[in-house]
Enzyme design. Sequence first.
Site, PDB file in Angstrom:
ATOM      1  N   ASP A  30       0.854  -1.188   0.000  1.00  0.00           N
ATOM      2  CA  ASP A  30       0.000   0.000   0.000  1.00  0.00           C
ATOM      3  C   ASP A  30       0.893   1.243   0.000  1.00  0.00           C
ATOM      4  OD1 ASP A  30      -1.740   2.217   0.951  1.00  0.00           O
ATOM      5  OD2 ASP A  30      -3.207   0.630   1.252  1.00  0.00           O
ATOM      6  N   ASN A  86     -13.045  -3.272   2.591  1.00  0.00           N
ATOM      7  CA  ASN A  86     -14.149  -2.315   2.586  1.00  0.00           C
ATOM      8  C   ASN A  86     -14.913  -2.508   1.282  1.00  0.00           C
ATOM      9  OD1 ASN A  86     -13.114  -1.162   4.997  1.00  0.00           O
ATOM     10  ND2 ASN A  86     -11.724   0.121   3.810  1.00  0.00           N
ATOM     11  N   GLN A  93     -14.811   2.269   1.274  1.00  0.00           N
ATOM     12  CA  GLN A  93     -14.067   1.906   0.061  1.00  0.00           C
ATOM     13  C   GLN A  93     -13.771   3.160  -0.759  1.00  0.00           C
ATOM     14  OE1 GLN A  93     -15.987  -1.025  -2.489  1.00  0.00           O
ATOM     15  NE2 GLN A  93     -14.119  -1.310  -3.701  1.00  0.00           N
ATOM     16  N   HIS A  99     -10.135  -5.070  -2.976  1.00  0.00           N
ATOM     17  CA  HIS A  99      -8.822  -5.290  -2.350  1.00  0.00           C
ATOM     18  C   HIS A  99      -9.003  -5.680  -0.900  1.00  0.00           C
ATOM     19  CE1 HIS A  99      -9.934  -1.042  -2.209  1.00  0.00           C
ATOM     20  NE2 HIS A  99      -9.376  -1.001  -1.009  1.00  0.00           N
ATOM     21  N   PHE A 100      -8.168  -6.601  -0.457  1.00  0.00           N
ATOM     22  CA  PHE A 100      -8.096  -6.953   0.955  1.00  0.00           C
ATOM     23  C   PHE A 100      -6.811  -6.342   1.508  1.00  0.00           C
ATOM     24  CE2 PHE A 100     -11.274 -10.167   2.316  1.00  0.00           C
ATOM     25  CZ  PHE A 100     -12.055 -10.140   1.175  1.00  0.00           C
ATOM     26  N   HIS A 101      -6.962  -5.642   2.642  1.00  0.00           N
ATOM     27  CA  HIS A 101      -5.796  -5.089   3.330  1.00  0.00           C
ATOM     28  C   HIS A 101      -5.219  -6.162   4.256  1.00  0.00           C
ATOM     29  CE1 HIS A 101      -6.816  -0.701   2.613  1.00  0.00           C
ATOM     30  NE2 HIS A 101      -8.011  -1.253   2.415  1.00  0.00           N
TER      31      HIS A 101
END
Length: 136
Positions: A30, A86, A93, A99-101
Site C-alpha cells: 500500500d 471495505n 471503500q 482489495h483486501f488489506h
Amino acid sequence: MEDCIFCKIVKGEILSHKIYEDDLVYAFLDVKPVSPGHILVIPKDHHENIFDCPENILSQIIKVSKKIAQLLKDKLGVEAVNIFNNSGGVAGQDVFHLHFHVVPRSKKDNMKMGFIGKKDLNINLEEIKNKLVLES
Ligand code: AMP
Ligand code: ZN
C-alpha cells in the site's frame, strides 16, 4: 476498466511494489501504509468489491492473504495482522477495485480498529436472525 488505478497496476502501467502474483491474484505494498508491510491483495480482473467477485477468486485472495500474513511474521517479525476489506463507499471503500488489506500489528503500534459495540442500540437479535438465516 480503463480508469481503474488497480487495473493499471496489474497491467504494469502504474508502478507498484509487487509482493506476489499468480493467474488470479496480485499483491503489492500500500502506497500509504498504516504500518510497515501493509499489503493489498487484489484480483487481477476488475471486480468492484465483494458483491461482484466470483467465489473462486475470493478463495484465492484469502489463501494468498494467509501466505502473506505468514511472510510478514517470518520476514518482518510482526506479531499479528488485521485482514479486512471495505466493500462499498459507505463502508470506507475509496478504490473501487476489490482489495483486501493485510496490516501488520504490534503491541507498540497504538492503533485502534474503528468498531466499538454499542450497548444502547435497541436491536432485536431474534428479529434480525429470522431475516438472515442462510441455507447451506
Ligand atoms: P480503501 O479505502 O479500502 O478503498 O483502500 C484503498 C487503499 O489503496 C488505500 O490504503 C490507499 O493507500 C491504497 N492505494 C491507492 N492508490 C494506490 C497505489 N497507486 N498504490 C498502492 N496503494 C494505493
Ligand atoms: Zn480495476
